[in-house]
Design a protein around this motif. Structure first.
Motif: not given
Length: 256
Positions: A138-151, A108-117
Motif C-alpha cells: 500500500e505504501r508503494g514499497l517493493p517486497v522480497v519474500a524468503i519463503t518455503g515455496v513447497e510448504n 511506529n516507523f517512518v517509511f520513505k519511497p527509497e525503502d524496501s521490505f
C-alpha cells in the motif's frame, strides 16, 4: 546412530545446492534492490514471526554486517524461551495470526519511497506477515519474500483475503526446504525431525548481504562493517562500532 547424522547433513547439503542452482537470479534481484535502497539513504525493513526472527537478526547487527537493514522484531511473537505460562508459545502462535496487528507495528516507523521490505515466513501464511506485506504494498514499497515455496503451496491460506506471501511479494526467494521443514525420518518414529529452514534462511541472507556490500562498494559507497577487534585491533573496532551505530540511528530516525 550415524545414519541420522548423514541424513541431516545430506538434507542441508541438498538445500544449499538447490538454492545455488535455482535461486541465484532471485537473490541477485533482491541484492540489487537492497543496494539501491541503502545507497539512496533508504532502509531495508525486515520482519519475521516465530523462529524467522533468527533470520532477521542474522542480517543486522552482527559482525560482518552493516547499516541500511532495519530489523523489526516483536517479542510477543518471537520470545519462545518460556514455552508455557506468561509469554508462552500458545499466545505467540495466536498473536501471529491476528489481522491488523501489522498496521499497529508499522505505525511506529517512518517509511520513505527509497525503502524496501524483506519478509521471512516458511509457510508464507501467517496473518501478521501477510499484513506486513500488504501494508508495504500500500505504501508503494517493493517486497522480497524468503519463503518455503513447497510448504506454502501445501498450506491453506489463513488471511481473510485468501492470499499468501507468494501472492503479494515482488521477488520470491525459495528456501527449498522440504514440506514440513523437518528432514530426518527415524524408524518407528511417526514424524520427521530436524528442521532445515534456519540453514536455508541464513545461507540466503548472507548471500544477499555480501552481494549488497559488493554493489555498494562498486558504487563508491562502501558500507560501515561491524568488525571484530581480533582483525583490526580494539581501538579501530570500537570506532567502527560507534560509527556504524551512529549511521544506523541516523537512517532509522530519518535525520537529514
Amino acid at each position: 546412530m550415524e545414519k541420522v547424522y548423514s541424513d541431516y547433513f545430506k538434507a542441508g547439503e541438498n538445500i544449499i545446492r538447490d538454492i545455488h542452482d535455482t535461486q541465484i537470479e532471485h537473490i541477485e534481484q533482491a541484492s540489487q534492490l537492497f543496494a539501491q535502497s541503502i545507497a539512496s539513504d533508504g532502509l531495508v525493513h525486515m520482519y519475521g514471526s516465530g523462529h524467522s526472527r533468527m533470520a532477521v537478526e542474522e542480517v543486522f547487527p552482527r559482525y560482518g554486517s552493516f547499516p541500511g537493514f532495519h530489523p523489526i522484531v516483536e517479542l510477543s511473537m518471537t520470545f519462545h524461551n518460556q514455552v508455557v505460562g506468561a509469554n508462552g508459545q500458545r499466545q505467540a502462535m495466536f498473536i501471529e495470526n491476528i489481522e491488523g496487528l501489522a498496521n499497529r507495528i508499522m505505525r511506529n516507523f517512518v517509511f520513505k519511497p527509497e525503502d524496501s521490505f524483506l519478509l521471512f515466513s516458511t509457510s508464507g501464511t501467517g496473518n501478521v506477515v501477510i499484513d506486513m506485506a500488504l501494508e508495504a504494498q500500500e505504501r508503494g514499497l517493493p517486497v522480497v519474500a524468503i519463503t518455503g515455496v513447497e510448504n506454502s503451496i501445501q498450506s491453506a491460506p489463513k488471511h481473510s483475503t485468501g492470499k499468501k506471501l507468494l501472492d503479494i511479494a515482488d521477488i520470491i526467494i525459495d528456501t527449498c526446504v522440504p514440506p514440513g521443514d523437518a528432514a530426518v525420518q527415524i524408524d518407528t518414529l511417526k514424524y520427521p525431525v530436524g528442521p532445515t529452514s534456519t540453514i536455508a534462511n541464513t545461507y540466503i541472507v548472507n548471500l544477499i548481504k555480501v552481494r549488497t556490500a559488493e554493489l555498494l562498494t562498486q558504487a563508491g559507497q562502501p558500507p560501515l562493517v561491524l568488525t571484530s577487534a581480533h582483525f583490526i585491533g580494539k581501538e579501530a573496532s570500537e570506532q567502527v562500532f560507534e560509527e556504524t551505530y551512529d549511521d544506523y540511528r541516523r537512517r532509522v530516525w530519518r535525520n537529514q
